[in-house]
Design a protein around this motif. Structure first.
Motif, PDB file in Angstrom:
ATOM      1  N   GLU A 100     -25.409   1.111  14.944  1.00 21.28           N
ATOM      2  CA  GLU A 100     -24.033   1.376  15.365  1.00 21.28           C
ATOM      3  C   GLU A 100     -23.562   0.305  16.345  1.00 21.28           C
ATOM      4  N   ARG A 101     -22.325  -0.163  16.144  1.00 25.45           N
ATOM      5  CA  ARG A 101     -21.793  -1.267  16.948  1.00 25.45           C
ATOM      6  C   ARG A 101     -21.783  -0.956  18.442  1.00 25.45           C
ATOM      7  N   LYS A 102     -21.404   0.275  18.807  1.00 24.69           N
ATOM      8  CA  LYS A 102     -21.275   0.586  20.238  1.00 24.69           C
ATOM      9  C   LYS A 102     -22.607   0.456  20.956  1.00 24.69           C
ATOM     10  N   TYR A 103     -23.696   0.785  20.267  1.00 31.19           N
ATOM     11  CA  TYR A 103     -25.010   0.657  20.890  1.00 31.19           C
ATOM     12  C   TYR A 103     -25.457  -0.803  20.932  1.00 31.19           C
ATOM     13  N   ARG A 104     -25.118  -1.553  19.891  1.00 27.83           N
ATOM     14  CA  ARG A 104     -25.450  -2.983  19.917  1.00 27.83           C
ATOM     15  C   ARG A 104     -24.766  -3.671  21.093  1.00 27.83           C
ATOM     16  N   GLU A 105     -23.501  -3.321  21.306  1.00 28.44           N
ATOM     17  CA  GLU A 105     -22.753  -3.944  22.395  1.00 28.44           C
ATOM     18  C   GLU A 105     -23.277  -3.496  23.757  1.00 28.44           C
ATOM     19  N   ARG A 106     -23.646  -2.240  23.858  1.00 30.57           N
ATOM     20  CA  ARG A 106     -24.150  -1.727  25.131  1.00 30.57           C
ATOM     21  C   ARG A 106     -25.512  -2.308  25.483  1.00 30.57           C
ATOM     22  N   GLU A 107     -26.388  -2.410  24.477  1.00 32.51           N
ATOM     23  CA  GLU A 107     -27.762  -2.842  24.716  1.00 32.51           C
ATOM     24  C   GLU A 107     -27.941  -4.357  24.628  1.00 32.51           C
ATOM     25  N   GLY A 108     -26.979  -5.052  24.015  1.00 34.92           N
ATOM     26  CA  GLY A 108     -27.129  -6.502  23.841  1.00 34.92           C
ATOM     27  C   GLY A 108     -28.227  -6.845  22.857  1.00 34.92           C
ATOM     28  N   LYS A 109     -28.435  -5.966  21.881  1.00 34.64           N
ATOM     29  CA  LYS A 109     -29.490  -6.158  20.880  1.00 34.64           C
ATOM     30  C   LYS A 109     -28.920  -5.870  19.494  1.00 34.64           C
ATOM     31  N   PHE A 110     -29.628  -6.324  18.462  1.00 31.56           N
ATOM     32  CA  PHE A 110     -29.224  -6.038  17.095  1.00 31.56           C
ATOM     33  C   PHE A 110     -30.436  -6.067  16.178  1.00 31.56           C
ATOM     34  N   LEU A 111     -30.252  -5.555  14.961  1.00 34.14           N
ATOM     35  CA  LEU A 111     -31.339  -5.489  13.980  1.00 34.14           C
ATOM     36  C   LEU A 111     -31.201  -6.588  12.940  1.00 34.14           C
ATOM     37  N   LEU A 112     -32.320  -7.152  12.554  1.00 37.35           N
ATOM     38  CA  LEU A 112     -32.378  -8.110  11.460  1.00 37.35           C
ATOM     39  C   LEU A 112     -33.217  -7.498  10.351  1.00 37.35           C
ATOM     40  N   GLU A 113     -32.627  -7.292   9.190  1.00 39.84           N
ATOM     41  CA  GLU A 113     -33.348  -6.658   8.092  1.00 39.84           C
ATOM     42  C   GLU A 113     -33.788  -7.679   7.062  1.00 39.84           C
ATOM     43  N   GLY A 114     -35.046  -7.607   6.673  1.00 41.69           N
ATOM     44  CA  GLY A 114     -35.532  -8.426   5.576  1.00 41.69           C
ATOM     45  C   GLY A 114     -36.301  -9.656   6.009  1.00 41.69           C
ATOM     46  N   ILE A 115     -37.162 -10.115   5.105  1.00 39.12           N
ATOM     47  CA  ILE A 115     -38.055 -11.236   5.399  1.00 39.12           C
ATOM     48  C   ILE A 115     -37.280 -12.503   5.736  1.00 39.12           C
ATOM     49  N   HIS A 116     -36.229 -12.809   4.963  1.00 39.34           N
ATOM     50  CA  HIS A 116     -35.526 -14.085   5.150  1.00 39.34           C
ATOM     51  C   HIS A 116     -34.912 -14.193   6.544  1.00 39.34           C
ATOM     52  N   LEU A 117     -34.171 -13.155   6.957  1.00 39.95           N
ATOM     53  CA  LEU A 117     -33.523 -13.218   8.268  1.00 39.95           C
ATOM     54  C   LEU A 117     -34.547 -13.262   9.400  1.00 39.95           C
ATOM     55  N   VAL A 118     -35.599 -12.475   9.283  1.00 38.21           N
ATOM     56  CA  VAL A 118     -36.623 -12.473  10.327  1.00 38.21           C
ATOM     57  C   VAL A 118     -37.300 -13.842  10.405  1.00 38.21           C
ATOM     58  N   LYS A 119     -37.604 -14.423   9.261  1.00 41.55           N
ATOM     59  CA  LYS A 119     -38.242 -15.749   9.271  1.00 41.55           C
ATOM     60  C   LYS A 119     -37.315 -16.797   9.872  1.00 41.55           C
ATOM     61  N   GLU A 120     -36.026 -16.766   9.510  1.00 42.01           N
ATOM     62  CA  GLU A 120     -35.076 -17.731  10.063  1.00 42.01           C
ATOM     63  C   GLU A 120     -34.986 -17.594  11.582  1.00 42.01           C
ATOM     64  N   ALA A 121     -35.015 -16.367  12.071  1.00 42.96           N
ATOM     65  CA  ALA A 121     -34.976 -16.148  13.516  1.00 42.96           C
ATOM     66  C   ALA A 121     -36.221 -16.711  14.194  1.00 42.96           C
ATOM     67  N   LEU A 122     -37.381 -16.509  13.583  1.00 38.70           N
ATOM     68  CA  LEU A 122     -38.622 -17.044  14.140  1.00 38.70           C
ATOM     69  C   LEU A 122     -38.613 -18.571  14.137  1.00 38.70           C
ATOM     70  N   LEU A 123     -38.148 -19.148  13.048  1.00 37.86           N
ATOM     71  CA  LEU A 123     -38.080 -20.615  12.965  1.00 37.86           C
ATOM     72  C   LEU A 123     -37.136 -21.192  14.021  1.00 37.86           C
ATOM     73  N   ALA A 124     -36.072 -20.462  14.312  1.00 38.53           N
ATOM     74  CA  ALA A 124     -35.079 -20.938  15.280  1.00 38.53           C
ATOM     75  C   ALA A 124     -35.453 -20.595  16.725  1.00 38.53           C
ATOM     76  N   GLU A 125     -36.613 -19.958  16.900  1.00 42.59           N
ATOM     77  CA  GLU A 125     -37.075 -19.541  18.224  1.00 42.59           C
ATOM     78  C   GLU A 125     -36.063 -18.611  18.898  1.00 42.59           C
ATOM     79  N   TRP A 126     -35.506 -17.724  18.091  1.00 40.09           N
ATOM     80  CA  TRP A 126     -34.573 -16.727  18.611  1.00 40.09           C
ATOM     81  C   TRP A 126     -35.367 -15.638  19.331  1.00 40.09           C
ATOM     82  N   PRO A 127     -34.853 -15.098  20.432  1.00 43.68           N
ATOM     83  CA  PRO A 127     -35.615 -14.066  21.158  1.00 43.68           C
ATOM     84  C   PRO A 127     -35.698 -12.748  20.401  1.00 43.68           C
TER      85      PRO A 127
END
Length: 274
Positions: A24-51
C-alpha cells in the motif's frame, strides 16, 4: 558475510505483516521502503548496490541461481548497510506480500533513495523528464526506462502521476529506476526555479509550429509530459517556455505519452552525441 535468518512459515508473522503493508502506497511513504518482486528486479538492485534490507525467497525453491553469488559469500553483494538479510519463507508468505497474479518465488524489501530536488541543478546541461499527471504505471515505468537508457539527469514525478513504487510501475521500469535518479516534487514550485537557473522547459503539442528536430537540446532542457487524456495541466502549461511537435508522415492522430517521451529523449541524446 551475508546474513541468513530462520525460516518463516506463517503469513501471520509480525515481520511478514510489516512487509505486506508495503503493498500500500501510504505505508511505503510512511516507512520509506518498498517491495521488489521477482528475480530480475532483485538482481538489478543488487548489481546497482541499492540498499536492500531483506531478500525473501521460497524455501521450497531455494535461493534463485541468478542471486546465489550474493547469498553465498557476498563478494558481489551490495555492501550497503551491511547488505541484505536472506530469509527463507513458505509459499503463503510469498503470496501475502505479492501483488502479482502468479507470485514469483523471491522478493526484496528495499529502502527508498530519492534525490533531493536541489540536486537536479548540479548538471550544467541537464536533461530531465518531467511527468505531470501521467497516470498509467506502464507509461511511467517506460519513461523512466527510456530516461535511464539515454543518460538523462533525472525524472521528476509531479502530482497525479502514478507511484514509482507501485508493483506495476516497478515492473515496467525493468530495473531502470536503479540507474536514473527519480524525484517527487511540486511542479508549480520546481519548474519556475528551473527556468530561473536557465533551463529550457519544453512541452509537446500537436499545434506547435516547431519540429522537435529543429530544437537545440544540447543545453539544459526539462521535457514536460502530461496525462494520457488531457496533456499538460494548465498550471504546468503556463510554465512551459516552448512547445515542439513530433513530425508524423504517416496516419496517426498522436503518440502514446511514453512513446513521445522516448522520441524526444533520444533526439536529445543524438544531438548531444553529435
Amino acid at each position: 558475510m551475508p546474513k541468513h535468518e530462520a525460516y518463516i512459515s506463517s503469513a501471520s508473522n509480525p515481520r511478514v505483516k510489516e512487509w505486506a503493508k508495503l503493498t500500500e502506497r501510504k505505508y511505503r511513504e510512511r516507512e520509506g521502503k518498498f517491495l521488489l518482486e521477482g528475480i530480475h528486479l532483485v538482481k538489478e538492485a543488487l548489481l546497482a548496490e541499492w540498499p536492500l534490507l531483506y531478500v525473501v525467497y521460497d524455501a521450497g525453491f531455494g535461493v534463485p541461481e541468478e542471486l546465489a553469488a550474493w547469498a553465498e559469500d557476498g563478494t558481489e553483494g551490495p555492501g550497503v548497510s551491511g547488505g541484505a538479510s536472506w530469509v527463507p519463507v513458505s509459499p503463503e508468505v510469498i503470496a501475502k506480500c505479492s501483488q502479482a497474479e502468479t507470485p514469483q518465488p523471491v522478493f526484496a524489501v528495499a529502502e527508498k533513495r530519492p534525490l533531493a530536488a536541489d540536486k537536479l541543478f548540479d548538471a550544467e546541461a541537464g536533461l530531465v523528464a518531467v511527468l505531470d499527471g501521467v497516470q498509467d504505471p506502464g507509461n511511467v515505468g517506460t519513461i523512466v526506462r527510456s530516461a535511464a537508457a539515454c543518460g538523462a539527469t533525472a525524472v521528476v514525478l509531479g502530482k497525479g502521476t502514478a507511484d514509482l513504487y507501485n508493483a506495476k510501475t516497478l515492473r515496467a521500469t525493468m530495473g531502470a529506476l536503479f540507474h536514473v535518479p527519480v524525484v517527487e516534487a511540486d511542479l508549480a514550485e520546481l519548474l519556475p526555479e528551473a527556468r530561473e537557473r536557465g533551463m529550457a522547459v519544453v512541452g509537446t503539442s500537436l499545434q506547435a509550429a516547431r519540429s522537435c528536430y529543429d530544437f537545440d537540446f544540447r543545453r539544459g532542457v526539462w521535457l514536460a509530459f502530461g496525462s494520457e487524456g488531457g496533456g499538460l495541466s494548465d498550471a504546468v502549461s503556463s510554465l512551459v517556455e516552448e512547445n515542439v511537435i513530433i513530425p508524423m508522415t504517416g496516419r496517426a492522430e498522436s503518440l502514446n505519452v511514453a512513446m513521445a517521451a522516448t522520441v524526444l529523449l533520444f533526439e536529445a541524446q543524438r544531438q548531444r552525441m553529435g
